[in-house]
Design a protein around this motif. Structure first.
Motif, PDB file in Angstrom:
ATOM      1  N   ASN A   1       0.740  -1.087   0.185  1.00  0.00           N
ATOM      2  CA  ASN A   1      -0.068  -0.098   0.164  1.00  0.00           C
ATOM      3  C   ASN A   1       1.054   1.413   0.011  1.00  0.00           C
ATOM      4  O   ASN A   1       1.675   1.338   0.792  1.00  0.00           O
ATOM      5  N   GLN A   2       0.634   2.080  -1.091  1.00  0.00           N
ATOM      6  CA  GLN A   2       1.492   3.458  -1.001  1.00  0.00           C
ATOM      7  C   GLN A   2       1.426   4.242   0.146  1.00  0.00           C
ATOM      8  O   GLN A   2       2.333   4.933   0.530  1.00  0.00           O
ATOM      9  N   LEU A   3       0.119   4.153   0.876  1.00  0.00           N
ATOM     10  CA  LEU A   3      -0.032   5.088   2.032  1.00  0.00           C
ATOM     11  C   LEU A   3       0.783   4.718   3.255  1.00  0.00           C
ATOM     12  O   LEU A   3       1.432   5.396   3.747  1.00  0.00           O
ATOM     13  N   ILE A   4       1.153   3.445   3.420  1.00  0.00           N
ATOM     14  CA  ILE A   4       1.740   2.853   4.394  1.00  0.00           C
ATOM     15  C   ILE A   4       3.068   3.051   3.905  1.00  0.00           C
ATOM     16  O   ILE A   4       4.083   3.441   4.841  1.00  0.00           O
ATOM     17  N   ARG A   5       3.692   2.911   2.484  1.00  0.00           N
ATOM     18  CA  ARG A   5       4.943   3.084   2.402  1.00  0.00           C
ATOM     19  C   ARG A   5       5.522   4.512   2.879  1.00  0.00           C
ATOM     20  O   ARG A   5       6.422   4.877   3.161  1.00  0.00           O
ATOM     21  N   ALA A   6       4.858   5.494   2.304  1.00  0.00           N
ATOM     22  CA  ALA A   6       4.799   6.830   2.547  1.00  0.00           C
ATOM     23  C   ALA A   6       4.860   7.263   4.024  1.00  0.00           C
ATOM     24  O   ALA A   6       5.653   8.284   4.604  1.00  0.00           O
ATOM     25  N   SER A   7       3.910   6.718   4.560  1.00  0.00           N
ATOM     26  CA  SER A   7       3.745   7.059   6.239  1.00  0.00           C
ATOM     27  C   SER A   7       4.909   6.527   6.954  1.00  0.00           C
ATOM     28  O   SER A   7       5.534   7.021   7.694  1.00  0.00           O
TER      29      SER A   7
ATOM     30  N   LEU B   1       7.200   3.360  -7.652  1.00  0.00           N
ATOM     31  CA  LEU B   1       6.054   3.535  -8.583  1.00  0.00           C
ATOM     32  C   LEU B   1       5.084   4.803  -8.210  1.00  0.00           C
ATOM     33  O   LEU B   1       4.402   5.213  -9.047  1.00  0.00           O
ATOM     34  N   SER B   2       4.830   4.794  -7.002  1.00  0.00           N
ATOM     35  CA  SER B   2       3.676   5.717  -6.517  1.00  0.00           C
ATOM     36  C   SER B   2       4.361   6.984  -6.481  1.00  0.00           C
ATOM     37  O   SER B   2       5.369   7.397  -5.757  1.00  0.00           O
ATOM     38  N   PRO B   3       3.725   8.192  -7.087  1.00  0.00           N
ATOM     39  CA  PRO B   3       4.310   9.436  -7.038  1.00  0.00           C
ATOM     40  C   PRO B   3       4.037  10.058  -5.548  1.00  0.00           C
ATOM     41  O   PRO B   3       4.777  10.991  -5.195  1.00  0.00           O
ATOM     42  N   TYR B   4       3.271   9.581  -4.760  1.00  0.00           N
ATOM     43  CA  TYR B   4       2.806  10.049  -3.468  1.00  0.00           C
ATOM     44  C   TYR B   4       3.850   9.557  -2.646  1.00  0.00           C
ATOM     45  O   TYR B   4       4.374  10.219  -1.727  1.00  0.00           O
ATOM     46  N   VAL B   5       4.334   8.472  -2.790  1.00  0.00           N
ATOM     47  CA  VAL B   5       5.745   7.941  -2.153  1.00  0.00           C
ATOM     48  C   VAL B   5       6.977   8.748  -2.542  1.00  0.00           C
ATOM     49  O   VAL B   5       7.851   9.174  -1.724  1.00  0.00           O
TER      50      VAL B   5
ATOM     51  N   GLU C   1      -4.797   3.367 -14.436  1.00  0.00           N
ATOM     52  CA  GLU C   1      -6.089   3.956 -13.803  1.00  0.00           C
ATOM     53  C   GLU C   1      -6.149   3.633 -12.602  1.00  0.00           C
ATOM     54  O   GLU C   1      -6.504   4.949 -11.588  1.00  0.00           O
ATOM     55  N   ASN C   2      -5.820   2.711 -12.066  1.00  0.00           N
ATOM     56  CA  ASN C   2      -6.039   2.428 -10.537  1.00  0.00           C
ATOM     57  C   ASN C   2      -5.131   3.112  -9.704  1.00  0.00           C
ATOM     58  O   ASN C   2      -5.532   3.644  -8.504  1.00  0.00           O
ATOM     59  N   ASP C   3      -4.127   3.177 -10.136  1.00  0.00           N
ATOM     60  CA  ASP C   3      -2.924   3.855  -9.425  1.00  0.00           C
ATOM     61  C   ASP C   3      -3.338   5.520  -9.291  1.00  0.00           C
ATOM     62  O   ASP C   3      -3.194   6.198  -8.203  1.00  0.00           O
ATOM     63  N   SER C   4      -3.809   6.188 -10.403  1.00  0.00           N
ATOM     64  CA  SER C   4      -4.347   7.475 -10.232  1.00  0.00           C
ATOM     65  C   SER C   4      -5.564   7.435  -9.478  1.00  0.00           C
ATOM     66  O   SER C   4      -5.680   8.412  -8.730  1.00  0.00           O
ATOM     67  N   GLU C   5      -6.366   6.572  -9.503  1.00  0.00           N
ATOM     68  CA  GLU C   5      -7.520   6.491  -8.640  1.00  0.00           C
ATOM     69  C   GLU C   5      -7.017   6.696  -7.155  1.00  0.00           C
ATOM     70  O   GLU C   5      -7.698   7.256  -6.057  1.00  0.00           O
ATOM     71  N   SER C   6      -6.041   5.781  -6.925  1.00  0.00           N
ATOM     72  CA  SER C   6      -5.532   5.647  -5.274  1.00  0.00           C
ATOM     73  C   SER C   6      -4.977   6.858  -4.900  1.00  0.00           C
ATOM     74  O   SER C   6      -4.951   7.210  -3.749  1.00  0.00           O
TER      75      SER C   6
ATOM     76  N   GLU D   1     -10.277   6.783   1.451  1.00  0.00           N
ATOM     77  CA  GLU D   1     -11.160   5.854   1.038  1.00  0.00           C
ATOM     78  C   GLU D   1     -10.328   4.323   1.498  1.00  0.00           C
ATOM     79  O   GLU D   1      -9.414   4.104   0.991  1.00  0.00           O
ATOM     80  N   LYS D   2     -11.166   3.746   2.250  1.00  0.00           N
ATOM     81  CA  LYS D   2     -10.454   2.386   2.874  1.00  0.00           C
ATOM     82  C   LYS D   2     -10.411   1.375   1.845  1.00  0.00           C
ATOM     83  O   LYS D   2      -9.299   1.001   1.445  1.00  0.00           O
ATOM     84  N   GLN D   3     -11.292   0.860   0.781  1.00  0.00           N
ATOM     85  CA  GLN D   3     -11.283  -0.194   0.104  1.00  0.00           C
ATOM     86  C   GLN D   3     -10.427   0.296  -1.338  1.00  0.00           C
ATOM     87  O   GLN D   3      -9.879  -0.597  -1.759  1.00  0.00           O
ATOM     88  N   SER D   4     -10.603   1.286  -1.587  1.00  0.00           N
ATOM     89  CA  SER D   4     -10.181   1.959  -3.074  1.00  0.00           C
ATOM     90  C   SER D   4      -8.525   1.810  -2.713  1.00  0.00           C
ATOM     91  O   SER D   4      -7.784   1.580  -3.552  1.00  0.00           O
ATOM     92  N   SER D   5      -7.871   2.301  -1.647  1.00  0.00           N
ATOM     93  CA  SER D   5      -6.672   2.317  -1.459  1.00  0.00           C
ATOM     94  C   SER D   5      -6.084   1.120  -1.496  1.00  0.00           C
ATOM     95  O   SER D   5      -4.896   0.697  -1.945  1.00  0.00           O
ATOM     96  N   SER D   6      -6.732   0.213  -0.890  1.00  0.00           N
ATOM     97  CA  SER D   6      -6.093  -1.135  -0.653  1.00  0.00           C
ATOM     98  C   SER D   6      -6.111  -1.951  -1.953  1.00  0.00           C
ATOM     99  O   SER D   6      -4.971  -2.670  -2.468  1.00  0.00           O
TER     100      SER D   6
END
Length: 1091
Positions: free
Chosen positions: A140-146, A174-178, A704-709, A715-720
Motif C-alpha cells: 500500500n502506497q500510503l503505508i510506504r509513505a507513512s 512507482l507511486s508519485p505519492y511516495v 488508472e487504478n494507481d491514479s484513482e488511489s 477511502e479504505k477499500q479503494s486504497s488497498s
C-alpha cells in the motif's frame, strides 16, 4: 465511584450512560469523602483531573484488546485528541505496539500518531525501526509513505544511513505519492546531517526529472533548502517545470514560481533595456537574420525576448486567476521582477481582487502594492477608489491604504484625496488621524500647487480639541515652514500663542525650535516665550528642555539686551539638571556663546553655528527602502533580511548559452546495441514488441487504478485494491511502459506548445516511474542524465536478476547495523553510493541495542542545571564562559558527550570572532567544535553546542579559546556521572548481567545514610541527579537498582544500593570499565550521607 466515572466516559450510548450513572449515584454511598468533595475542598474541578486519566486508561485497554474494532476506535479517539491540541504522548508505548498491525486502517492512524510524537519519544520509536523498514516495502502506497515520514521524523543521527537508504529507494517508487514523501524527507535529513548534502543532491537531481505534478513542488522545495545555488540542475528541467506549473498543487506553484524567478534573473537579459523597442515574437522578427543586423555598422540590435523567458511569462499568466492569494502574489512578483514594463499592468487587477480577502491577506497585498506604487504610479491610478478607507478596516490596513493614496496623489486627483483626508482626520483612531496629517504634509511637499492649501488646513487643525491631532499638525507645519519661512510669520505667531495649551512634548519642542530658528522674524514674541518657558523649565520634558536651551542661545546671540539675564538663569538651571544630556548641553552652550578667558576659537563663530541655514526636510515614504527586497517575501514584510532569504541577482549583461536548456533525445536502438549487445538484439526486440500489444490493456488498467488511489487516499477499500493491483501488474507492465515512454519522448519536441494532462497522468506517471525504479536497481553504468536511453532495453531476464538483487535489501534492518559491512550485496551498495568509506568506518562500532535484546537506552530521569566555569570574566578580558551537560544525545556523534557552552560579554565593547584552536587532548579523544561566533554584543549572551569523545575517562579536554584579540587556555573535565547513558531493563535481566560482572569487575563500599535520605523517592532522586542512571524496577523495598552504559564503548554500568537496618547502606557497582567504575563509586559515595 471510580466505576461510575469510567461509565461516564465509556463509548456507550449517551442516554444509557446517563441513566446508569444516575442509578449508581443513588445507591453508592461511601463513608470517606468522595473525589468530588476533595476536589471542591481544594478549589478544583474534580472532573477535569479525573476524566482525562480515566479516558486514557480506557484507551490503553482498548489498544491492548484483541479486537481490531476496539483498536481502531481507540486510534480514532487519540487522533481526535491530537487534532484538538490535547497531549497524548503518554499513550506512546501502547500505540507503538500496534505499528505492526495487519489492519491497514489501524496502521495508517498509528503512523499519523507516530509522525506527531516520534521526535519527542525517540528512544521508544527506535525500538520499532525494523517495523518501519518493513513498512517501506508494504504494497500500500500510503503505508510506504507513512513509514518513510515516521522514519524521517526520528531525529537521531545514528539512523542517518538508514534514512538515506530509505530516501534513495523511495525516490524510485512507482507511486508519485511516495516519491513526494521522499522529497519531503530530504529536507529533514539535511537539517539533521548537512554532511549528506552531496548524496541528497543526487536524489534531488533524479526527482527533478520526475514528470508527476504531485512531486514537482516538493522536490523544488527540497532543492531550495539543500542546494539553491545549483542552478545547473534546473537547466534540463526548466521547460518541463514551466509546462507542469498549471497542474501542480497551489503550495508547489508558489515554491516553483519563486525558484523560477531567481533562475530567470540569472539566465535572461533585462527586458527593460529598450522599453520602446520591445518586440513580440512574430514571424518576421523570429526568422530575421542576425548577420544582416550586425553588418549595419553601429546600429544597435533591438531587444528580442528569449523564447524560454516568454514561455515562463505565458505559462504563469493564467495563475493570476487562482483562488489562492499566495499564488496570485507569487505571479505578481514574478511579473514585477521579470516582465517588460508594458506587460506589468495585468497584475494590478488581480491584486485589487485580493483586497476583498481576509485582513491578514490584505495586509501583505497592500504592503506590496505600496512598494509597487512608488515606482509605477500609473499602475494603480485607475483603482484609486479601491484604496479608500472603510470604517471596518483595522488600523494597520488604514495606514497602508493611506500610504498608497499618498503615493498615487497628483494634480488631477489631489482635490479628491484632500476631501478624503479631511474626513480621516476626524477619525476616533488617533494613530490613523496622526498618519493622515503626515500624509497631508507629504502631499504638500510633493505637489507645490496645493502646498498653501494644505498648510492652511493644518493651521486650522491647530484649534482642534484633540491633543494628538494638534501635536502632529505642529510637527508637520514645522517641516513645511522650513521650505518657505519668509511668507509664514503669522503662522509662527499663531503657534506661539498655542504653546500654553499644548502639552505633548514633541509639539512643544517643535514650536520652540520654530521660534528660535526664525526669532528675527518675531522679535517681540520670542523673548516672551523664553520668559514663560524659563518658569516651567524644571517641569518640562527632556526634549523640551533641549529646545529651551537652543532658544536661549539663539536669542542671546541676536537680542542679548533683553534675554541676557534669562539666558543665564536657564543655563544655571540646566547646569544642575538630573539628566546628564541636559547638563552637557548646558556646559557646551555656555562655553560657546558666553566668551571668557577659557573660551576657544569656536566662540567667535557661535552665531554662524547656531543660526546657520538648515536644509528643508524631505518627507519620504517609509516603503522607499523596501525596494531592495523581493516582493512577497518575509524580508519585504519585515523590512529586514530574514534568515534564509535569497537575494535576486542582477540581470546579466550578455545572455548565457540557451542551449543548456535543450533536452537531447538519443535513439533507443543505438543505446540498445551498446547495453544489450548484438547477440541479444533480435531476441529482445521480438520479445519487446510481441508482449506490448497483449499487455496494453493490463497496464492501462493498472495506471488508472494507481491514479484513482492517489486521488482517494482517505477511502479504505479503494486504497488497498489500488495498491494490490499496482503491485500485481508491476512486472507485467514494465516492458509496455518502457515502450510508452519511448513514444512519449519522440513527441517531446512539442512540449512548449502544451500537452494533454490526461494522457500524462496515465502514461507518464506509470511508465516513467516504473522505468526509473528499474533502472535505479541495476548497474551504475547507466547514466541518469539520459533516462530515455536506459528504459527500452529492459527485458524479463533483467527483471528476474533485479529481483534477486533487491531481495537481500529487504532483510536489512537497524538491528543488523553491527554487521552492516559484511552484507553480501556489494553491487547494490556500490550503485547507490550510500555508504562512503569514512561512513563505513564510523558504523563499524555502531549499535542501537545493548548485548541483550531487552536492554535499551532510555531518556534521562533528571537533567541537572549545574554549570561549570570554563573561563572567568577577569581572566577572559571581559569574556565569561560556563559549560554544562544537558544529558541529550550528541548530534555530532554517537560516542560523543553533548556539552553546551554559554558565553557572556561583560564588557561595553563588542567581542568578535570567538572560536577554538589548538586542541590538546589525550590519544583517542575527539572534539567537534562549535561554529565560530562572528561577534557578541555588549552584555550579550549566546549558547552553543559541541561534542567531545572522552573515551570513557575523566581526563580534561584542553584547547585554546580564541577571540579576535586574545587567546585563553581552557579545558572541560567531565564528571564520571556524565560519561554514561541511562538504560532500561528488567530486574531479571539486571541480575543476569550482574552475575557476569563479578570479581574484579565489582566495586563495593559501605556508606553512612542520613535519616533524611532513607525514603525511596529521595534515594532515587539523589542518585539520578548525581549520575545519568536509568532506574530499574525492584521487587525489594530496601534494594535500589540503576543501570547505564558508557557513551564511548557501550559497556554496562550496574549500580546497586542496599539499605541496612543500622543507618548504613552497601553501594555496589558492576562494570567492565573498572577505572571509571571506581571513580563513579567515589562520586556516589557521599550522595546518601550528605544532608
Amino acid at each position: 465511584m471510580e466505576q461510575t466515572l469510567r461509565k461516564m466516559v465509556s463509548p456507550a450510548s449517551p442516554v444509557n450512560t446517563v441513566l446508569k450513572v444516575a442509578e449508581n449515584l443513588q445507591i453508592t454511598f461511601l463513608a470517606e469523602p468522595t473525589v468530588e468533595e476533595i476536589g471542591l475542598n481544594n478549589g478544583e474541578n474534580p472532573l477535569s483531573s479525573i476524566l482525562p486519566v480515566t479516558g486514557n486508561e480506557d484507551l490503553k485497554q482498548m489498544l491492548e484488546s484483541n479486537k481490531d474494532s476496539a483498536k481502531l476506535e481507540a486510534m480514532k479517539r487519540i487522533v481526535a485528541m491530537i487534532s484538538t491540541g490535547k497531549n497524548a504522548s503518554e499513550l506512546f508505548p501502547a500505540v507503538v505496539k500496534n505499528v505492526a498491525s495487519k489492519n491497514l486502517e489501524i496502521k495508517k492512524l498509528v503512523y499519523v500518531y507516530l509522525v506527531r510524537y516520534a521526535e519527542e519519544q525517540q528512544d521508544l520509536a527506535l525500538l520499532s525501526i525494523a517495523t518501519f523498514q518493513r513498512g517501506l516495502k508494504d504494497p500500500n502506497q500510503l503505508i510506504r509513505a507513512s513509514a518513510l515520514r515516521v522514519l524521517s521524523s526520528i531525529r537521531v543521527p545514528i539512523i542517518v544511513p538508514i534514512m538515506m537508504l530509505a530516501i534513495k529507494e523511495a525516490s524510485s517508487d512507482l507511486s508519485p505519492y511516495v516519491r513526494k514523501t521522499a522529497a519531503h524527507a530530504i529536507q529533514k535529513l539535511y537539517s539533521l546531517d548537512p554532511d549528506q548534502k552531496d548524496m541528497l543532491i543526487e536524489v534531488i537531481e533524479k526527482l527533478l526529472k520526475d514528470k508527476s505534478t504531485l512531486v514537482a513542488g516538493s522536490v523544488v522545495m527540497a532543492f531550495e533548502e539543500v542546494c539553491p545555488d545549483r542552478i545547473d540542475l534546473i537547466h534540463k528541467n526548466y521547460r518541463k517545470l514551466c509546462n507542469l506549473l498549471v497542474d501542480v498543487e497551489e503550495w508547489g506553484q508558489v515554491v516553483i514560481i519563486h525558484m523560477l524567478t531567481r533562475y530567470a534573473r540569472t539566465q535572461f537579459v533585462s527586458p527593460w533595456q529598450e522599453e520602446g523597442e520591445t518586440e513580440e515574437m512574430n514571424a518576421n522578427t523570429f526568422y530575421e537574420s542576425d548577420e544582416e543586423k550586425d553588418a549595419n555598422g553601429n546600429e544597435k540590435r533591438p531587444y528580442i525576448m528569449d523564447p524560454d523567458h516568454r514561455l515562463l511569462l505565458r505559462n504563469t499568466k493564467p495563475l493570476l486567476q487562482s483562488r489562492n492569494a499566495a499564488v496570485v502574489m507569487a505571479v505578481a512578483q514574478l511579473y514585477w521582477h521579470l516582465a517588460p514594463k508594458s506587460e506589468i499592468s495585468i497584475v494590478a487587477k488581480s491584486l485589487i481582487r485580493l483586497l476583498r480577502s481576509h485582513r491578514e491577506v490584505q495586509y501583505i497585498v497592500i504592503q506590496n502594492i505600496a512598494t509597487m506604487s512608488l515606482q509605477r504610479k500609473g499602475l494603480f491610478e485607475p483603482y484609486l477608489k479601491s484604496f479608500y478607507v472603510r470604517s471596518t478596516d483595522p488600523t494597520m490596513i488604514k495606514t497602508l491604504k493611506l500610504e498608497i493614496m499618498t503615493n498615487l496623489a497628483n494634480e488631477a486627483n489631489i482635490s479628491t484625496l484632500l476631501r478624503e483626508f479631511q474626513t480621516y482626520v476626524k477619525s476616533q483612531d488617533k494613530h490613523f488621524a496622526a498618519a493622515t496629517i503626515q500624509a497631508i504634509g507629504r502631499c504638500a511637499t510633493n505637489i507645490s500647487a496645493v502646498a498653501d492649501t494644505c498648510l492652511n488646513g493644518l493651521v486650522y487643525l491647530l484649534s482642534n480639541r484633540d491633543e494628538v491631532v494638534v501635536a502632529e499638525s505642529v510637527v508637520v507645519i514645522k517641516k513645511l515652514l522650513q521650505t518657505q519661512p519668509s511668507h509664514h510669520s503669522d503662522i509662527i505667531k499663531h503657534m506661539a500663542k498655542l504653546l500654553d495649551k499644548i502639552t505633548v512634548p514633541m509639539a512643544r519642542a517643535s514650536i520652540l525650535w520654530l521660534i528660535g530658528e526664525y526669532c528675527e522674524r518675531v522679535p517681540k514674541i520670542a523673548p516672551d516665550v523664553l520668559r514663560k518657558t524659563a518658569k516651567s523649565f524644571t517641569n518640562e520634558n527632556d526634549l523640551v528642555k533641549l529646545q529651551i536651551l537652543n532658544l536661549a542661545a539663539k536669542l542671546y546671540l541676536t537680542n542679548s539686551k533683553q534675554t541676557k539675564l534669562l539666558t543665564q538663569y536657564i543655563l544655571n538651571l540646566g547646569k544642575y539638571d538630573q539628566n546628564y544630556d541636559i547638563r552637557d548641553r548646558t556646559r557646551f552652550v555656555k562655553q560657546l556663546i558666553v566668551p571668557n578667558e577659557k573660551s576657544g576659537a569656536l566662540s567667535k563663530y557661535a552665531k554662524r553655528i547656531f543660526l546657520a541655514q538648515k536644509p528643508a526636510p524631505v518627507l519620504e515614504s517609509p516603503f522607499k527602502d523596501r525596494e531592495r527586497f523581493q516582493l512577497g517575501t518575509l524580508s519585504h514584510t519585515l523590512n529586514a533580511k530574514a534568515s534564509g532569504y535569497l537575494e535576486l541577482s542582477d540581470w546579466p549583461e550578455n545572455a548565457p548559452d540557451p542551449s543548456v536548456r535543450n533536452v537531447e533525445l538519443v535513439e533507443p536502438v543505438k543505446v540498445k546495441a551498446v547495453t544489450s549487445g548484438k547477440a541479444n538484439k533480435e531476441t529482445s526486440a521480438d520479445k519487446f514488441y510481441s508482449d506490448s500489444e497483449e499487455e496494453e490493456n493490463q497496464s492501462a488498467g493498472s495506471s488508472e487504478n494507481d491514479s484513482e488511489s492517489e486521488e482517494s487516499d482517505d477511502e479504505k477499500q479503494s486504497s488497498s485494491e489500488d495498491s494490490d493491483s499496482g503491485s500485481s501488474s508491476e512486472s507485467e507492465s514494465e516492458d509496455e511502459s518502457s515502450l510508452k515512454k519511448h513514444k512519449h519522448n519522440s513527441d517531446s519536441e512539442n512540449e512548449n506548445k502544451g500537452h494533454d494532462p490526461k494522457s500524462e497522468k496515465s502514461n507518464t506517471s506509470s511508465s516513467d516511474d516504473s522505468s526509473e525504479y528499474m533502472s535505479s536497481s541495476e548497474s551504475g553504468e547507466e547514466s541518469e542524465s539520459e533516462p530515455v536511453s536506459s528504459k527500452p532495453v529492459i527485458n524479463i531476464k533483467k527483471n528476474k536478476a533485479r529481483q534477486t538483487e533487491v531481495a537481500p535489501i529487504k532483510e536489512i534492518s537497524l538491528l543488523d547495523l553491527d554487521d552492516f559491512n559484511v552484507v553480501s550485496t556489494p553491487a547494490v551498495f556500490s550503485n547507490s553510493s550510500i555508504l562512503s568509506p569514512s561512513l563505513l568506518s564510523d558504523l563499524q562500532g555502531l549499535s542501537l541495542t545493548s548485548p541483550s535484546p531487552v536492554i535499551s537506552v532510555c531518556t534521562p530521569s533528571f537533567v541537572p542545571s549545574k554549570t561549570y566555569e570554563l573561563l572567568h570574566r577577569m581572566s577572559g578580558k571581559g569574556l565569561a564562559a560556563q559549560y554544562h551537560f544537558p544529558r541529550q544525545p550528541c548530534i555530532f556523534g554517537a560516542q560523543m558527550v553533548s556539552v553546551q557552552v554559554t558565553f557572556n560579554n561583560t564588557t561595553d565593547k563588542r567581542i568578535e570572532d570567538i572560536h577554538i584552536e589548538e586542541k590538546k587532548m589525550s590519544a583517542g579523544m575527539k572534539m567537534h567544535v562549535f561554529n565560530p561566533i562572528d561577534y557578541l554584543e555588549p552584555e550579550g549572551s549566546i549558547t552553543v553546542s559541541m561534542g567531545i569523545d572522552f573515551c570513557d575517562s575523566t581526563q580534561t579536554a584542553s584547547f585554546q579559546l580564541c577571540t579576535k584579540e586574545y587567546q585563553f587556555s581552557v579545558g572541560i573535565q567531565p564528571p564520571p556521572g556524565e560519561l554514561i547513558l541511562p538504560v532500561s531493563m528488567s530486574e531479571a535481566d539486571f541480575k543476569k548481567e550482574q552475575a557476569k560482572l563479578t570479581g574484579m569487575n565489582e566495586n563495593t563500599t559501605t556508606v553512612v545514610v542520613n535519616p533524611e535520605n532513607s525514603t525511596p523517592q529521595t534515594v532515587v532522586q539523589r542518585f539520578v541527579a548525581a549520575a545519568n542512571l536509568g532506574v530499574v524496577a525492584s521487587g525489594q523495598n530496601n534494594i535500589y537498582r540503576f543501570a547505564a552504559k558508557t557513551v564511548h564503548s557501550g559497556s554496562l554500568m550496574l549500580v546497586t544500593v542496599e539499605l541496612k537496618e543500622s543507618s548504613t547502606a552497601q553501594l555496589i557497582i558492576n562494570t567492565e570499565k573498572t577505572v571509571i567504575g571506581s571513580i563513579l563509586l567515589r562520586e556516589l559515595k557521599p550522595v546518601l550521607s550528605q544532608g
